[in-house]
Design a protein around this motif. Structure first.
Motif, PDB file in Angstrom:
ATOM      1  N   LYS A   1     -42.486 -66.125  55.280  1.00  0.00           N
ATOM      2  CA  LYS A   1     -41.765 -64.907  54.922  1.00  0.00           C
ATOM      3  C   LYS A   1     -41.008 -64.328  56.108  1.00  0.00           C
ATOM      4  CE  LYS A   1     -44.978 -63.046  51.709  1.00  0.00           C
ATOM      5  NZ  LYS A   1     -45.861 -61.925  51.440  1.00  0.00           N
ATOM      6  N   LYS A   2     -41.655 -64.386  57.283  1.00  0.00           N
ATOM      7  CA  LYS A   2     -41.036 -63.738  58.434  1.00  0.00           C
ATOM      8  C   LYS A   2     -40.428 -64.755  59.382  1.00  0.00           C
ATOM      9  CE  LYS A   2     -45.210 -61.167  58.789  1.00  0.00           C
ATOM     10  NZ  LYS A   2     -46.241 -60.971  59.811  1.00  0.00           N
ATOM     11  N   GLU A   3     -40.070 -65.895  58.845  1.00  0.00           N
ATOM     12  CA  GLU A   3     -39.712 -67.017  59.702  1.00  0.00           C
ATOM     13  C   GLU A   3     -38.649 -66.709  60.748  1.00  0.00           C
ATOM     14  OE1 GLU A   3     -39.312 -70.529  57.543  1.00  0.00           O
ATOM     15  OE2 GLU A   3     -39.059 -71.729  59.343  1.00  0.00           O
ATOM     16  N   GLN A   4     -37.678 -65.896  60.387  1.00  0.00           N
ATOM     17  CA  GLN A   4     -36.617 -65.564  61.339  1.00  0.00           C
ATOM     18  C   GLN A   4     -37.170 -65.001  62.630  1.00  0.00           C
ATOM     19  OE1 GLN A   4     -33.953 -66.856  60.269  1.00  0.00           O
ATOM     20  NE2 GLN A   4     -32.752 -65.415  59.100  1.00  0.00           N
ATOM     21  N   LEU A   5     -38.293 -64.287  62.524  1.00  0.00           N
ATOM     22  CA  LEU A   5     -38.852 -63.646  63.708  1.00  0.00           C
ATOM     23  C   LEU A   5     -39.758 -64.580  64.496  1.00  0.00           C
ATOM     24  CD1 LEU A   5     -39.914 -60.384  61.869  1.00  0.00           C
ATOM     25  CD2 LEU A   5     -37.905 -60.665  63.302  1.00  0.00           C
ATOM     26  N   MET A   6     -40.027 -65.771  63.965  1.00  0.00           N
ATOM     27  CA  MET A   6     -40.960 -66.734  64.572  1.00  0.00           C
ATOM     28  C   MET A   6     -42.275 -66.064  64.924  1.00  0.00           C
ATOM     29  SD  MET A   6     -38.752 -69.410  66.733  1.00  0.00           S
ATOM     30  CE  MET A   6     -37.023 -69.505  66.440  1.00  0.00           C
TER      31      MET A   6
ATOM     32  N   ALA B   1     -33.410 -82.820  58.133  1.00  0.00           N
ATOM     33  CA  ALA B   1     -34.738 -82.958  57.548  1.00  0.00           C
ATOM     34  C   ALA B   1     -35.756 -83.336  58.609  1.00  0.00           C
ATOM     35  CB  ALA B   1     -34.720 -83.999  56.435  1.00  0.00           C
ATOM     36  N   ASN B   2     -35.380 -84.225  59.494  1.00  0.00           N
ATOM     37  CA  ASN B   2     -36.322 -84.642  60.526  1.00  0.00           C
ATOM     38  C   ASN B   2     -36.671 -83.510  61.473  1.00  0.00           C
ATOM     39  OD1 ASN B   2     -36.849 -87.249  59.804  1.00  0.00           O
ATOM     40  ND2 ASN B   2     -35.040 -88.058  60.812  1.00  0.00           N
ATOM     41  N   LEU B   3     -35.688 -82.718  61.809  1.00  0.00           N
ATOM     42  CA  LEU B   3     -35.951 -81.622  62.741  1.00  0.00           C
ATOM     43  C   LEU B   3     -36.812 -80.549  62.091  1.00  0.00           C
ATOM     44  CD1 LEU B   3     -35.452 -80.358  65.452  1.00  0.00           C
ATOM     45  CD2 LEU B   3     -33.419 -79.292  64.535  1.00  0.00           C
ATOM     46  N   MET B   4     -36.511 -80.235  60.833  1.00  0.00           N
ATOM     47  CA  MET B   4     -37.255 -79.169  60.163  1.00  0.00           C
ATOM     48  C   MET B   4     -38.580 -79.679  59.598  1.00  0.00           C
ATOM     49  SD  MET B   4     -34.136 -77.671  57.990  1.00  0.00           S
ATOM     50  CE  MET B   4     -35.033 -76.285  57.410  1.00  0.00           C
ATOM     51  N   GLY B   5     -38.699 -80.986  59.546  1.00  0.00           N
ATOM     52  CA  GLY B   5     -39.868 -81.548  58.872  1.00  0.00           C
ATOM     53  C   GLY B   5     -39.543 -81.681  57.394  1.00  0.00           C
ATOM     54  N   PRO B   6     -39.512 -82.936  56.883  1.00  0.00           N
ATOM     55  CA  PRO B   6     -39.205 -83.106  55.460  1.00  0.00           C
ATOM     56  C   PRO B   6     -40.130 -82.259  54.587  1.00  0.00           C
ATOM     57  CG  PRO B   6     -39.336 -85.234  56.539  1.00  0.00           C
ATOM     58  CD  PRO B   6     -39.775 -84.223  57.543  1.00  0.00           C
ATOM     59  N   VAL B   7     -41.393 -82.247  54.975  1.00  0.00           N
ATOM     60  CA  VAL B   7     -42.348 -81.393  54.276  1.00  0.00           C
ATOM     61  C   VAL B   7     -43.096 -80.609  55.354  1.00  0.00           C
ATOM     62  CG1 VAL B   7     -44.360 -81.298  52.764  1.00  0.00           C
ATOM     63  CG2 VAL B   7     -42.629 -83.045  52.416  1.00  0.00           C
ATOM     64  N   ARG B   8     -43.368 -79.357  55.048  1.00  0.00           N
ATOM     65  CA  ARG B   8     -43.968 -78.528  56.083  1.00  0.00           C
ATOM     66  C   ARG B   8     -45.091 -77.691  55.504  1.00  0.00           C
ATOM     67  NH1 ARG B   8     -40.823 -73.657  58.886  1.00  0.00           N
ATOM     68  NH2 ARG B   8     -41.055 -72.860  56.770  1.00  0.00           N
ATOM     69  N   ILE B   9     -46.181 -77.583  56.270  1.00  0.00           N
ATOM     70  CA  ILE B   9     -47.267 -76.693  55.857  1.00  0.00           C
ATOM     71  C   ILE B   9     -47.279 -75.529  56.832  1.00  0.00           C
ATOM     72  CG2 ILE B   9     -49.716 -76.467  55.371  1.00  0.00           C
ATOM     73  CD1 ILE B   9     -49.881 -79.497  55.213  1.00  0.00           C
ATOM     74  N   VAL B  10     -47.187 -74.322  56.309  1.00  0.00           N
ATOM     75  CA  VAL B  10     -47.249 -73.135  57.165  1.00  0.00           C
ATOM     76  C   VAL B  10     -48.020 -72.061  56.432  1.00  0.00           C
ATOM     77  CG1 VAL B  10     -45.082 -73.488  58.387  1.00  0.00           C
ATOM     78  CG2 VAL B  10     -45.077 -72.269  56.215  1.00  0.00           C
ATOM     79  N   LYS B  11     -48.314 -70.994  57.140  1.00  0.00           N
ATOM     80  CA  LYS B  11     -48.922 -69.842  56.478  1.00  0.00           C
ATOM     81  C   LYS B  11     -47.822 -69.145  55.686  1.00  0.00           C
ATOM     82  CE  LYS B  11     -53.018 -67.705  58.105  1.00  0.00           C
ATOM     83  NZ  LYS B  11     -53.541 -67.025  59.280  1.00  0.00           N
TER      84      LYS B  11
ATOM     85  N   ARG C   1     -40.351 -77.902  51.285  1.00  0.00           N
ATOM     86  CA  ARG C   1     -39.535 -79.050  51.653  1.00  0.00           C
ATOM     87  C   ARG C   1     -38.333 -78.591  52.455  1.00  0.00           C
ATOM     88  NH1 ARG C   1     -39.300 -79.772  46.136  1.00  0.00           N
ATOM     89  NH2 ARG C   1     -37.052 -79.485  46.375  1.00  0.00           N
ATOM     90  N   TRP C   2     -37.774 -79.507  53.168  1.00  0.00           N
ATOM     91  CA  TRP C   2     -36.609 -79.198  54.004  1.00  0.00           C
ATOM     92  C   TRP C   2     -35.455 -78.655  53.186  1.00  0.00           C
ATOM     93  CZ3 TRP C   2     -31.900 -81.742  53.423  1.00  0.00           C
ATOM     94  CH2 TRP C   2     -31.916 -82.811  52.508  1.00  0.00           C
ATOM     95  N   ASP C   3     -35.287 -79.165  51.969  1.00  0.00           N
ATOM     96  CA  ASP C   3     -34.134 -78.698  51.194  1.00  0.00           C
ATOM     97  C   ASP C   3     -34.399 -77.399  50.466  1.00  0.00           C
ATOM     98  OD1 ASP C   3     -34.429 -80.573  48.130  1.00  0.00           O
ATOM     99  OD2 ASP C   3     -35.901 -80.313  49.719  1.00  0.00           O
ATOM    100  N   GLU C   4     -35.627 -76.861  50.653  1.00  0.00           N
ATOM    101  CA  GLU C   4     -35.888 -75.549  50.075  1.00  0.00           C
ATOM    102  C   GLU C   4     -35.639 -74.456  51.090  1.00  0.00           C
ATOM    103  OE1 GLU C   4     -39.950 -76.412  48.991  1.00  0.00           O
ATOM    104  OE2 GLU C   4     -39.441 -76.185  46.874  1.00  0.00           O
ATOM    105  N   ARG C   5     -35.350 -74.852  52.333  1.00  0.00           N
ATOM    106  CA  ARG C   5     -35.185 -73.856  53.386  1.00  0.00           C
ATOM    107  C   ARG C   5     -33.743 -73.804  53.836  1.00  0.00           C
ATOM    108  NH1 ARG C   5     -38.698 -76.580  57.415  1.00  0.00           N
ATOM    109  NH2 ARG C   5     -39.583 -77.923  55.831  1.00  0.00           N
ATOM    110  N   PRO C   6     -33.264 -72.640  54.271  1.00  0.00           N
ATOM    111  CA  PRO C   6     -31.903 -72.572  54.788  1.00  0.00           C
ATOM    112  C   PRO C   6     -31.773 -73.423  56.038  1.00  0.00           C
ATOM    113  CG  PRO C   6     -33.054 -70.470  55.040  1.00  0.00           C
ATOM    114  CD  PRO C   6     -33.948 -71.361  54.259  1.00  0.00           C
TER     115      PRO C   6
END
Lengths: 243, 415, 256
Positions: free
Chosen positions: B67-72, B52-62, B255-260
């Motif tokens: 959607k394309k997160e794998q590609l960064m 959670a700390n590494l991914m950010g417990p909560v994150r704001i992104v576009k 949230r961190w637990d919503e992401r793989p």
């Protein structure tokens, strides 16, 4: 002598051509081979006969502890077969008291509690239970032994508790299976006299199954059984006149 | 009812040895449960916290970025992070919010043209400390002080053959796709305990912003509360705040637990715990069943008498279940206490050293070599309750068996 | 005229028509056309030496970046380019010779060879990949195909040709090109993946005559997979047959 086949509403209990068999291993044992008898309220009656004659079976059926294989058992005019498990339980709880050869008190409960349990199961109101229980124990002469556990009571005392337990709910019928078998003659006689008094005072019907001559001396009616059939039914036994 | 309870409890004391055996069985089961709960909470909790700390417990992104997160995708960035940071920091429960840019780069040291890849974490120093406790995990050198410095994970450094003090060239891209190189000096090497995290390169945010040509922005804004459980209320509050402003329509809060990988995991952890608990309860219940069944068989005549007296089947069941529960209450209470003591003093304070097994974990899972349990007072209660469940489960079958006894048994068994 | 005479004339005429027909529409004539076309295209797009100044505009969704470059080319295999604008990229150089592609990064004073996965990336983020740049002059050997008809494109009469790659390592397995009949320039192209998905579209316009050849001064590459992404190259000045020093196409030039 047998009673009329038709339903007689005066009778407390009636058996019509009742047969009972039960399996013992691979064999089918016929305990009763067609018995018809009627019991009126207030009777003090003994079922006599050798072991295996079916006397315990008859009492089981009358006491609604078991069901007949064929024939009808009527209690207060109602066919027992029509009653469900819960209804039978209620019937036993309120209308029938049992006294067993081996007392069968609950060992972890005191004399008071053993009697109290019977009253509870009969569904008596909470209020006044204390007095009723105490009175029951007093009437069997155990007022000072209420807090004793069965292990702390003699055979005779235990049987008295059993009587109190059977009587406390003021049942219509008390079924006693060889009640004196485990008692010495002194205690046995005392118990029987107690029951006789109850019978006289409250018109409680007593049905015994017995070998004991003491019981038969006091019984007003003796029904003899052999091999699952009634062989004699003396409406007036030796003690009949002295009721 | 009071009489029934009293009867049940007294019945429990009839055969002391047998009841003691049952109680001990439950004691062991409950103690084991307590330790198990503390252990899984601690072990998994550690992994979950780090993740959670590494991914950010909560994150704001576009939303496009997500959607394309794998590609960064650097092009889907938040152009100006300042107002969002202010907004996040003003949200109740938030203890910190920082921007981050992650970028895969090729690394070159000296004259060689490299084919070594690394993942760069571009963020302010406060984030490095909050999320990774980086300054306490340095094995050599020091933390970043100027924009031209980097800290390298020790595996990245050893793969590349880089040492403290070396000049590195990191080749990445701008958000437009142009090749974007920077030259930096290695001032620190870190060991975070996990293979994947030791392949990170840590770069100051300002430098990353230049490199990616995102002057005032970042690709992610990471928001922190006090514990990872705060993620839920914080993300709800932020979602609401963003929804209120149409300027932020393109943004999304997660949230961190919503992401793989954790979105798949959380259900899994819960399921595993339930299964483990279920197995312990079942086995203990078997022990209870055994002893209770013996009691029932021994008391056949007595039960017959009670049934003859008019006791209903239901009450008979209740009688035996309560007897079992009475024993379970004693065994369970002691078991919960014993288990809690072990869980706290041994598992939590002392911990268990896993040693070399740690290095074989998959990337994304960061574990320390010593894993601590995490005992919480609620576990005492929960384990005790489960002890009662064991009693009910174990005592049910014998109880129903008892209820099946016909009153006529009262007459038969004493011939 | 007598009946037998009429019949003789008719049959002769019929025979002549058949021969004429065969001559005009024989398949042999078609096969020559495709190879001829590719030869002519390659001829147009290659040169001994060339120097040009160009502006590249990269548009992606809401961002537009403009680059200005100065480039040299020799034959089919050698090209050198230097970025003049914007300031961030000024001084960045690229060099292509034989099969290698190099880049000079001024900010870190480093030469980087571009290989492997990087070749497929867009050059400077544009829609032209490094590979696109390198493959430009090899159609005659890389592709074979059929003429699929004639169409007018951008006001020019064109042949429509469908090309299929001859080997698996060609970057675009299928191309459809519209070749201007007079200028022999592929004014329009569609580049496909093996599955048939359209990947890019490429147009060449603003065709001018320079030193006796036809040259498109504007090229537009549109990414058909990602919407809103396109790159426009506008040549500002093109000169052919320019005397060039050999070392322009060496790595030494990069580092200067």
């Amino acid at each position: 002598m047998s009673s009329a086949p038709a339903v007689d509403s005066q009778l407390l209990c009636q058996l019509e051509d009742v047969k009972k068999s039960y399996p013992m291993g691979d064999l089918l044992v016929q305990a009763l081979k067609g018995v018809s008898v009627g019991i009126t309220a207030g009777e003090f009656t003994a079922f006599a006969g050798p072991s295996g004659s079916g006397k315990s079976t008859i009492l089981n059926l009358i006491g609604c502890l078991d069901r007949p294989s064929s024939g009808r058992v009527l209690l207060e005019g109602k066919d027992v077969a029509t009653l469900g498990d819960a209804e039978l339980g209620d019937l036993r709880a309120r209308r029938i008291g049992f006294i067993f050869q081996s007392f069968n008190l609950i060992p972890v409960l005191t004399a008071y509690e053993n009697v109290e349990l019977a009253l509870r199961l009969a569904g008596a109101p909470e209020k006044g239970q204390r007095e009723v229980v105490q009175e029951a124990l007093r009437s069997v002469g155990l007022a000072d032994y209420m807090t004793r556990r069965p292990a702390q009571l003699s055979g005779g005392q235990q049987q008295r508790v059993a009587i109190a337990r059977a009587l406390v709910k003021k049942p219509a019928l008390i079924i006693a299976d060889e009640p004196t078998a485990n008692l010495d003659s002194k205690n046995g006689a005392a118990i029987l006299d107690l029951m006789k008094t109850m019978n006289a005072e409250n018109r409680t019907t007593f049905l015994f199954s017995t070998h004991d001559a003491m019981v038969m001396e006091r019984a007003r009616r003796i029904i003899r059984l052999a091999d699952g059939e009634i062989v004699s039914d003396d409406a007036a036994g030796p003690a009949a006149a002295g009721a | 009812m009071r009489l029934l309870v009293s009867l049940a409890l007294r019945n429990a004391r009839r055969n002391v040895r047998r009841s003691l055996l049952t109680a001990v069985t439950i004691l062991l089961g409950v103690a084991l449960l307590t330790c198990g709960m503390a252990w899984t909470r601690g072990a998994f909790g550690g992994i979950l916290d780090k993740g959670a700390n590494l991914m950010g417990p909560v994150r704001i992104v576009k939303a496009e970025f997500a959607k394309k997160e794998q590609l960064m995708p650097l092009a889907d960035n938040i152009a100006d992070v300042a107002p969002l940071l202010t907004l996040a920091r003003a949200t109740p429960g938030v203890t910190g919010a920082w921007p981050r840019i992650q970028m895969p780069v090729t690394m070159t040291v000296g004259e060689d043209i490299g084919e070594h890849f690394a993942l760069v974490q571009g963020a302010p120093n406060e984030w490095f400390d909050r999320a990774l406790d980086l300054s306490h995990h340095l094995v050599e050198g020091r933390m970043l002080q100027s924009d031209d410095e980097v800290v390298m994970g020790m595996t990245a450094a050893s793969d590349l053959g880089a040492k403290l003090g070396d000049d590195l060239i990191l080749l990445g891209q701008t958000q437009d796709g142009s090749i974007s190189p920077i030259k930096v000096k290695v001032v620190g090497l870190s060991d975070l305990g996990s293979g994947a995290q030791n392949r990170f390169v840590y770069v100051p945010l300002a430098k990353m912003q230049w490199m990616a040509d995102i002057p005032d922005g970042a690709t992610e804004i990471l928001v922190y509360g006090t514990t990872r459980e705060d993620a839920l209320p914080i993300s709800a509050a932020l979602t609401q705040a963003l929804a209120a402003d149409p300027a932020y329509a393109a943004l999304v809060v997660n949230r961190w637990d919503e992401r793989p990988p954790f979105s798949a995991m959380s259900g899994l952890v819960g399921a595993l715990q339930s299964i483990a608990a279920g197995v312990i309860v079942f086995i203990t219940a078997l022990g209870v069943l055994n002893t209770m069944l013996m009691s029932v068989l021994e008391r056949t005549a007595e039960i017959g008498v009670m049934r003859a007296m008019g006791m209903r089947r239901g009450s008979t069941v209740l009688l035996f279940v309560m007897e079992a529960m009475g024993i379970a209450a004693v065994g369970g209470a002691i078991g919960a206490l014993v288990g809690s003591v072990i869980a706290y003093y041994w598992l939590e304070l002392h911990g268990i050293n896993l040693g070399n097994a740690v290095n074989k974990m998959p990337p994304g899972f960061a574990i320390d070599a010593v894993i601590h349990g995490d005992w919480e007072p609620y576990m005492l209660v929960q384990a005790f309750a489960l002890g009662l469940v064991m009693a009910v489960v174990g005592g049910a079958l014998p109880a129903f068996r008892a209820a099946q006894i016909e009153p006529v048994e009262a007459m038969r068994s004493r011939r | 005229m007598s009946y037998p005479m009429t019949r003789q004339i008719t049959s002769t005429l019929a025979g002549a028509l058949v021969v004429l027909f065969a001559l005009v529409f024989s398949p042999r004539a078609q096969a020559v056309t495709v190879a001829e076309l590719l030869d002519k295209i390659d001829a147009n797009m290659t040169y001994d030496t060339r120097e040009s100044y160009l502006t590249m505009t990269v548009t992606k969704a809401d961002r537009v970046k403009v680059y200005k470059m100065h480039s040299y080319g020799r034959g089919q295999n050698e090209a050198a380019m230097e970025y003049l604008e914007p300031a961030r990229d000024k001084g960045t150089k690229m060099l292509k010779n034989a099969d290698e592609l190099w880049m000079w990064l001024p900010s870190v004073e480093k030469t980087q060879r571009i290989s492997g996965h990087m070749l497929r990336q867009g050059m400077m983020g544009s829609d032209m990949s490094y590979e696109d740049m390198m493959d430009a002059a090899k159609w005659r050997t890389s592709y074979s195909g059929v003429v699929a008809g004639e169409e007018t494109m951008d006001g020019r009469a064109c042949w429509k040709v469908q090309l299929t790659a001859n080997s698996p390592d060609v970057s675009y397995p299928k191309r459809t090109i519209w070749v201007d009949k007079t200028a022999f320039i592929p004014v329009r192209q569609q580049l496909f993946a093996l599955s048939g998905t359209l990947l890019k579209s490429w147009t060449m316009t603003d065709i001018r005559s320079v030193a006796g050849r036809q040259f498109p001064f504007k090229m537009t590459v549109t990414d058909e997979v990602q919407t809103g992404s396109k790159t426009e190259i506008q040549f500002d000045k093109v000169t052919f047959a320019v005397p060039l020093q050999a070392e322009v196409f060496s790595t030494r030039w990069l580092e200067r």
